[in-house]
Design a protein around this motif. Structure first.
Motif, PDB file in Angstrom:
ATOM      1  N   ILE A   1      -4.450 -14.539   7.304  1.00  0.00           N
ATOM      2  CA  ILE A   1      -4.511 -13.369   7.820  1.00  0.00           C
ATOM      3  C   ILE A   1      -5.072 -12.519   8.771  1.00  0.00           C
ATOM      4  O   ILE A   1      -5.737 -12.937   9.184  1.00  0.00           O
ATOM      5  CB  ILE A   1      -4.800 -12.416   6.097  1.00  0.00           C
TER       6      ILE A   1
ATOM      7  N   ALA B   1      -5.367   2.412   3.360  1.00  0.00           N
ATOM      8  CA  ALA B   1      -4.405   2.937   2.204  1.00  0.00           C
ATOM      9  C   ALA B   1      -4.842   4.795   1.915  1.00  0.00           C
ATOM     10  O   ALA B   1      -3.145   5.128   1.825  1.00  0.00           O
ATOM     11  CB  ALA B   1      -5.727   2.075   0.800  1.00  0.00           C
TER      12      ALA B   1
ATOM     13  N   ASN C   1       4.259  -8.184  -9.606  1.00  0.00           N
ATOM     14  CA  ASN C   1       4.523  -7.719  -8.622  1.00  0.00           C
ATOM     15  C   ASN C   1       6.041  -6.643  -8.736  1.00  0.00           C
ATOM     16  O   ASN C   1       6.556  -5.237  -8.282  1.00  0.00           O
ATOM     17  CB  ASN C   1       5.632  -8.688  -7.867  1.00  0.00           C
TER      18      ASN C   1
ATOM     19  N   MET D   1       7.040  -3.488  -6.146  1.00  0.00           N
ATOM     20  CA  MET D   1       7.308  -4.538  -5.320  1.00  0.00           C
ATOM     21  C   MET D   1       8.473  -5.751  -5.037  1.00  0.00           C
ATOM     22  O   MET D   1       8.864  -6.458  -4.001  1.00  0.00           O
ATOM     23  CB  MET D   1       5.631  -5.454  -4.803  1.00  0.00           C
ATOM     24  N   ASP D   2       8.832  -5.969  -6.381  1.00  0.00           N
ATOM     25  CA  ASP D   2       9.956  -6.357  -6.546  1.00  0.00           C
ATOM     26  C   ASP D   2      10.181  -6.134  -7.804  1.00  0.00           C
ATOM     27  O   ASP D   2       9.987  -5.413  -8.514  1.00  0.00           O
ATOM     28  CB  ASP D   2       9.582  -7.819  -7.233  1.00  0.00           C
TER      29      ASP D   2
ATOM     30  N   ARG E   1       5.268   2.659  -5.083  1.00  0.00           N
ATOM     31  CA  ARG E   1       3.683   2.348  -4.512  1.00  0.00           C
ATOM     32  C   ARG E   1       2.283   3.205  -3.765  1.00  0.00           C
ATOM     33  O   ARG E   1       1.197   3.013  -3.846  1.00  0.00           O
ATOM     34  CB  ARG E   1       4.329   1.312  -3.723  1.00  0.00           C
ATOM     35  N   ARG E   2       2.590   3.840  -3.308  1.00  0.00           N
ATOM     36  CA  ARG E   2       1.822   5.055  -2.541  1.00  0.00           C
ATOM     37  C   ARG E   2       1.176   5.734  -3.189  1.00  0.00           C
ATOM     38  O   ARG E   2      -0.323   5.436  -3.510  1.00  0.00           O
ATOM     39  CB  ARG E   2       2.741   5.690  -1.274  1.00  0.00           C
TER      40      ARG E   2
ATOM     41  N   PHE F   1      -3.100  -2.302  -5.516  1.00  0.00           N
ATOM     42  CA  PHE F   1      -3.392  -3.839  -5.641  1.00  0.00           C
ATOM     43  C   PHE F   1      -4.094  -4.316  -5.110  1.00  0.00           C
ATOM     44  O   PHE F   1      -5.017  -4.242  -4.426  1.00  0.00           O
ATOM     45  CB  PHE F   1      -2.009  -4.304  -4.955  1.00  0.00           C
TER      46      PHE F   1
ATOM     47  N   PHE G   1      -5.090  -8.603  -4.071  1.00  0.00           N
ATOM     48  CA  PHE G   1      -4.683  -9.511  -3.826  1.00  0.00           C
ATOM     49  C   PHE G   1      -6.118 -10.603  -3.911  1.00  0.00           C
ATOM     50  O   PHE G   1      -7.057 -10.408  -4.020  1.00  0.00           O
ATOM     51  CB  PHE G   1      -4.594  -9.789  -3.023  1.00  0.00           C
TER      52      PHE G   1
ATOM     53  N   TYR H   1      14.044 -16.881  -9.378  1.00  0.00           N
ATOM     54  CA  TYR H   1      13.972 -17.029  -7.872  1.00  0.00           C
ATOM     55  C   TYR H   1      15.181 -18.671  -7.318  1.00  0.00           C
ATOM     56  O   TYR H   1      15.377 -19.410  -8.112  1.00  0.00           O
ATOM     57  CB  TYR H   1      12.698 -17.997  -7.629  1.00  0.00           C
TER      58      TYR H   1
ATOM     59  N   LEU I   1       1.000  -1.173   0.362  1.00  0.00           N
ATOM     60  CA  LEU I   1       0.555  -0.320  -0.013  1.00  0.00           C
ATOM     61  C   LEU I   1       0.948   1.424   0.021  1.00  0.00           C
ATOM     62  O   LEU I   1       0.032   2.354  -0.327  1.00  0.00           O
ATOM     63  CB  LEU I   1      -1.320   0.077   1.376  1.00  0.00           C
TER      64      LEU I   1
ATOM     65  N   THR J   1       8.853   3.166  -2.841  1.00  0.00           N
ATOM     66  CA  THR J   1       7.465   3.499  -1.567  1.00  0.00           C
ATOM     67  C   THR J   1       6.826   4.185  -2.036  1.00  0.00           C
ATOM     68  O   THR J   1       5.253   4.096  -2.614  1.00  0.00           O
ATOM     69  CB  THR J   1       8.425   3.217   0.056  1.00  0.00           C
TER      70      THR J   1
ATOM     71  N   ASP K   1      14.998   1.546  -2.627  1.00  0.00           N
ATOM     72  CA  ASP K   1      13.627   1.587  -1.517  1.00  0.00           C
ATOM     73  C   ASP K   1      12.813   2.175  -1.547  1.00  0.00           C
ATOM     74  O   ASP K   1      11.750   2.569  -1.672  1.00  0.00           O
ATOM     75  CB  ASP K   1      14.280   1.016  -0.639  1.00  0.00           C
TER      76      ASP K   1
ATOM     77  N   LYS L   1      -7.182   5.343  -3.581  1.00  0.00           N
ATOM     78  CA  LYS L   1      -5.814   6.240  -3.327  1.00  0.00           C
ATOM     79  C   LYS L   1      -5.814   7.194  -4.277  1.00  0.00           C
ATOM     80  O   LYS L   1      -4.754   7.645  -4.656  1.00  0.00           O
ATOM     81  CB  LYS L   1      -4.469   4.678  -3.591  1.00  0.00           C
TER      82      LYS L   1
ATOM     83  N   ARG M   1      -9.931  -0.590  -1.529  1.00  0.00           N
ATOM     84  CA  ARG M   1      -9.075  -0.055  -1.359  1.00  0.00           C
ATOM     85  C   ARG M   1      -7.885   0.584  -1.991  1.00  0.00           C
ATOM     86  O   ARG M   1      -7.709   1.698  -2.047  1.00  0.00           O
ATOM     87  CB  ARG M   1      -8.609  -0.992  -0.204  1.00  0.00           C
TER      88      ARG M   1
ATOM     89  N   ASN N   1      -6.422 -10.192   1.586  1.00  0.00           N
ATOM     90  CA  ASN N   1      -5.659  -9.673   2.365  1.00  0.00           C
ATOM     91  C   ASN N   1      -6.321  -8.311   2.978  1.00  0.00           C
ATOM     92  O   ASN N   1      -5.120  -7.141   3.799  1.00  0.00           O
ATOM     93  CB  ASN N   1      -4.743  -9.126   1.447  1.00  0.00           C
ATOM     94  N   LEU N   2      -6.902  -8.163   3.248  1.00  0.00           N
ATOM     95  CA  LEU N   2      -7.331  -6.973   4.016  1.00  0.00           C
ATOM     96  C   LEU N   2      -7.133  -6.941   6.118  1.00  0.00           C
ATOM     97  O   LEU N   2      -6.538  -8.640   6.332  1.00  0.00           O
ATOM     98  CB  LEU N   2      -9.386  -6.706   4.327  1.00  0.00           C
TER      99      LEU N   2
END
Lengths: 782, 236
Positions: free
Chosen positions: A781, B112, B54, B59-60, B86-87, B92, B94, B16, A301, B83, B79, B158, B154, B98-99
């Protein structure tokens, strides 16, 4: 509220048990820290203030006789602020109940008393110099005496009926004890009274002279230097003893108490804070581990690493702050109570309580520092979480065989459940070590106070009963010829009787010196059992001297060293004597010699200062009227006083045990409940497979039993180590700790430890009961 | 590079270490995403599509290759910049929603928006995803479809440039899946957001403007769909 804070707040609500447990540990740590520090500093400043107000003397000189004009001359010395002469005698007090032996110390006060001035609590000063008396408060309270009551001391062989004009407190007797050997105050048996100089001189036969000089030195003057000057100047007046404020009994007792408070306040809280910090670090690192995906989402986020670390750190900071607030508040309340208790116990008629913000600030600082460090340690792995990776399920843990499985003999015999227990233990070594260490710590924290109980008991019983075995210890008012033994035998029916000489001398080794009583005993005395420091029985040597361990340590002497013995008896030479042995003595410090050797080297032929005796006769009553007897100490009386004192001690020891228990509870509770929430999936799977709740309780219980046993095994050496530390740090000149732990103490400690563990476990079982295993399997989660 | 694509992905590779084996997740992947496009990346599991998503989402990071957001090379970002990227730029969604379990629907969205400058009105967005009467419920009180709506809200609230959805219907039943897709479609059309959906479900590709087909870490085909089908008419 920021949503992350809201999340934290709800997280806290869901795990309040853990939060409360850790916070309680911090609270206790800071409670001890603030209360003891504040009590320490308040007591110290009160005492100093009191000493200052009453002009407490720096040096005390006991002489045979010194003329008034010689004391006046001392006042001309530039180092001396004020010197005062006085007459001091311990005399019997006539009381109604005939069998009771009560003694008072009569002290003369000059008209314009400046040194060791009295604090008037009730009534007024002496008006009628022949009739009026001022009495120390402790004594009036213990004996129920009031203003205008009469007391009848027997001074110089004559009885005087005196009228109590005032009740006073004195800086010399904040802790009222007759001498070093008494151990405990007995304010109903020993008191202090003050009479006019004129009356004292008349009654005790001191015309224009004194037998004690108290000196207040000028500010900035070295007390030791003045002491030396006085020693030389007053030598011709027969100096019996010269000592400084630091050596003064009452002051020493109170100073030791203050020091003890300081030692405790600077060591014990650290243990609690350290434990709390470890628990916090564990909780947080587990939380971070479990929240891996959530942390990934937060990063996705766009939350910064620092935001997320701070989010978790707030947990630890909150614990630190809540802990500080409660700990400090309770600590302040307790410190007020403690200070008052001390002031009362020590009979200080004034109180200087100040609020020390610095301790508040340092308490908050220390606790937040510990919590922050723990927080940083616990959250350090947040940095390593890569958001994309955290979304993927964690690869299963490598399920390698554990060490125990390789030992077929044992492994094959274990039931399936036990196999699971051992696998769990060996695969979670960190958790296992943490819990075991926690149990070990709990054990030792409980072990310690129970042992100090043992120690207090043994100080007493070792000294009275083991070391000294006489029923009665009789001291004369002045040295007598040994023939008096026959007189005593005629009065009371004795089983055994031996003469003694107990006299103060200064023992010097190099720069170290100490004024102590040397006791002369018969060659094969049956009233003393000497054990050397290796705890082997030894006999009193026919020549040379043996020293108690505390004295030997103070003087830094070894067996075979020569020590200088300075004589206070006029016209006797100082001599050097060999130290033949060092012996254990838990109470007080002394030297011991063969009585014949002692007479030969140090005192007069055939002289004795008292007797020891065993008897079933009513010794106290029969010898009550004997004029030359100053005190009769009976083992029975000592024991009674001691048992009273013990009741008080049990109270404070229980509190310490409770603190230890809370510590243990917090460790076990948090680690077990963390374990349960971490193993929700595992337990749920077991439940789905048909394990009942009881089966799961059993599983955890077995794990805990195993860890408890190990923890206790670890705790025993840890506890013993702490005791060695205790012995070293808390032995004083007045008592030396020799801790012998009884089997009962071990059993008690183990039972108490188990009790706190079981309590913690019962609390965590609630969590298993509430475990919704279907939900646990579904959700992944937090 | 004279095109005005929103995102340009150029020669991306990524390996990977999975336990003891090395997995080549992506090999020389290149394609563009135009502003306002609805892109579906289609491929079986293990084809590298999640890794690709990602990397696009910051994120990657790839081992080789470059990713541009207009003129900015995000593969050069450190980094801190990632960030921020992404912000502000990415939303995203998922597969498993993923709440945050202990925050309500509305609070999850606010979690968010709190850190964004130009976020949309949370209540409005929740209403748009059809959850205005469920906004004070916790995730555990909601169905999977509802949770995914919260997740979409969410991401949308943003006000990002790009909405990245990783198997958004993967955990849902057919009917709910369709409603989620239609919601995403509406986000694409109504809010004008660029949407990238990755899925293994070929049927979903029908609603895309552009379909990127992947297999074993490589793009095997990029298709442009001139007449996307409405999600309600998709069947599987």
């Amino acid at each position: 509220m920021k949503k992350l804070n809201l999340r934290l707040f709800r997280l806290l609500k869901n795990s309040k048990g853990q939060f409360i447990a850790v916070t309680a540990v911090i609270i206790i740590g800071l409670l001890i820290y603030t209360s003891m520090n504040m009590a320490h500093i308040n007591l110290k400043s009160t005492v100093n203030y009191y000493y200052d107000k009453t002009n407490f003397s720096d040096i005390f000189v006991q002489v045979s006789k010194i003329p008034k004009k010689e004391v006046d001359k001392l006042n001309k010395l530039p180092q001396i602020n004020k010197a005062e002469g006085r007459i001091v005698y311990d005399v019997p007090l006539k009381v109604d109940k005939g069998r009771e032996k009560v003694k008072v110390r009569v002290i003369s006060i000059p008209e314009n008393n400046q040194v060791n001035s009295l604090y008037m609590i009730e009534g007024q000063g002496i008006e009628n110099k022949n009739k009026d008396v001022l009495v120390l408060e402790q004594f009036t309270k213990a004996r129920g005496l009031n203003i205008e009551d009469n007391i009848v001391p027997q001074m110089g062989g004559k009885q005087y009926s005196l009228n109590i004009k005032g009740i006073v407190a004195s800086p010399e007797y904040v802790y009222l004890m007759e001498n070093e050997q008494t151990l405990l105050p007995q304010p109903d048996k020993f008191g202090v009274i003050y009479i006019s100089e004129e009356l004292a001189m008349d009654s005790m036969g001191f015309t224009n002279s004194y037998n004690e000089v108290v000196v207040k030195v000028n500010q900035g003057t070295d007390v030791e230097e003045v002491k030396e000057i006085l020693e030389n100047r007053l030598d011709k007046f027969g100096v019996k003893r010269i000592y400084t404020k630091d050596e003064q009994l009452s002051n020493r007792m109170i100073t030791e108490e203050i020091e003890g408070l300081k030692k405790t306040s600077s060591s014990v809280p650290l243990v609690f804070l350290f434990v709390a910090a470890v628990i916090i670090a564990v909780i947080l690192s587990r939380m971070v581990k479990n929240d891996r995906t959530s942390i990934g989402v937060l990063k996705a986020l766009g939350y910064k690493n620092s935001d997320i670390i701070l989010h978790y750190m707030k947990y630890s900071i909150l614990i630190g702050l809540v802990g500080s607030i409660f700990g400090i508040t309770l600590g302040i309340l307790l410190s007020g109570y403690m200070t008052k208790m001390y002031i009362q116990f020590f009979n200080i008629p004034m109180l200087r309580v100040k609020f020390y913000y610095s301790y508040m600030i340092s308490a908050i600082f220390i606790s937040v520092l510990f919590c922050m460090t723990a927080g940083l340690w616990g959250t350090r792995k947040i940095l390593k979480i890569v958001p994309a990776e955290s979304m993927r399920p964690e690869p299963p843990k490598s399920g390698t065989r554990i060490f125990l499985e390789k030992i077929g003999v044992i492994w094959d015999r274990l039931s399936f459940s036990w196999k699971m227990v051992f696998r769990n233990i060996f695969r979670n070594k960190k958790r296992f070590i943490f819990i075991s260490f926690g149990i070990a710590l709990t054990f030792s924290v409980i072990f310690l106070p129970l042992n100090s109980m043992d120690a207090i008991v043994s100080i007493f019983y070792d000294h009275y009963g083991e070391f000294q075995t006489m029923d009665y210890n009789i001291t004369f008012t002045k040295p007598l010829n040994e023939r008096v033994l026959t007189d005593i035998k005629n009065i009371v029916d004795v089983e055994k009787i031996e003469p003694k000489i107990e006299y103060p001398f200064r023992i010097t080794n190099g720069h170290r010196e100490k004024v102590v009583n040397i006791i002369g005993l018969k060659e094969n005395t049956s009233f003393y059992n000497f054990n050397n420091i290796k705890d082997q029985k030894i006999n009193l040597p026919s020549s040379g001297i043996i020293l108690s361990e505390g004295l030997a340590n103070y003087l830094d002497v070894k067996v075979g060293d020569m020590v200088k013995i300075e004589n206070f008896i006029p016209e006797k030479e100082d001599i050097y004597i060999e130290v033949k042995d060092i012996v254990r003595q838990s109470l007080g410090i002394n030297g011991y010699m063969n009585i014949d050797y002692m007479r030969d080297k140090l005192t007069d032929e055939e002289m004795i200062t008292g007797v020891y005796l065993d008897s079933d006769d009513r010794v106290k009553i029969k010898l009550d009227d004997a004029k030359q007897i100053s005190s009769i100490q009976s083992l029975q009386d000592m024991r009674e006083v001691f048992n009273e004192f013990l009741d008080l001690t049990i109270y404070s020891i229980s509190i310490t045990v409770l603190f230890g228990g809370i510590l243990g509870f917090a460790i076990i509770y948090t680690s077990t409940s963390l374990g349960i929430s971490e193993r929700r999936l595992e337990f749920s799977s077991l439940r789905v497979m048909g394990f009942s709740k009881n089966d799961i309780y059993n599983l955890i219980t077995r794990e805990n039993i195993f860890m408890t046993i190990l923890g206790i095994l670890l705790g025993i050496p840890l506890g013993k180590y702490m005791i060695v530390f205790l012995e070293k740090n808390f032995s004083t000149e007045i008592y030396t700790l020799y801790i012998k732990t009884s089997l009962l103490t071990y059993v008690e400690t183990i039972l108490l430890t188990i009790f706190f563990i079981v309590l913690a476990q019962l609390a965590t079982f609630k969590k298993i009961n509430k475990l919704d295993f279907i939900e646990a399997l579904k959700s992944r989660i937090t | 590079m004279q095109n005005n694509a929103l995102m340009k992905i150029r020669d991306i590779s990524k390996e990977y270490q999975m336990g003891e084996v090395k997995v080549k997740a992506l090999q020389d992947v290149s394609f563009d995403i135009q502003e306002g496009e609805f892109v579906v990346i289609l491929g079986p599991s293990g084809s590298g599509k999640s890794t690709l998503l990602n990397i696009i989402g910051g994120m990657d990071t790839p081992d080789n290759g470059k990713v541009f957001l207009r003129d900015l090379e995000i593969t050069k970002f450190n980094d801190k910049k990632l960030t921020k990227y992404r912000r502000e730029k990415i939303g995203f969604v998922f597969q498993f929603y993923n709440l945050m379990a202990n925050l309500t629907a509305k609070e999850n969205v606010e979690l968010a928006t709190e850190i964004c400058k130009d976020s949309l009105d949370v209540n409005q967005v929740l209403e748009d995803v059809g959850l205005s009467d469920r906004k004070n419920h916790f995730p555990s009180q909601m169905s999977g479809g509802e949770q995914q709506r919260v997740a979409i809200a969410r991401a949308v609230a943003k006000n990002p440039l790009l909405l990245l959805c990783d198997e958004p219907t993967g955990a849902l039943d057919y009917k709910t899946g369709i409603s989620i897709l239609s919601l995403l479609n509406r986000v694409n059309k109504q809010y004008g957001k660029t949407v990238v959906v990755i899925t293994h479900n070929a049927a979903i590709a029908n609603m895309a403007d552009k379909v990127v087909r992947m297999r074993s870490g490589k793009i095997i085909k990029i298709e442009h769909n001139d007449s996307p089908v409405a999600p309600e008419r998709i069947e599987w």
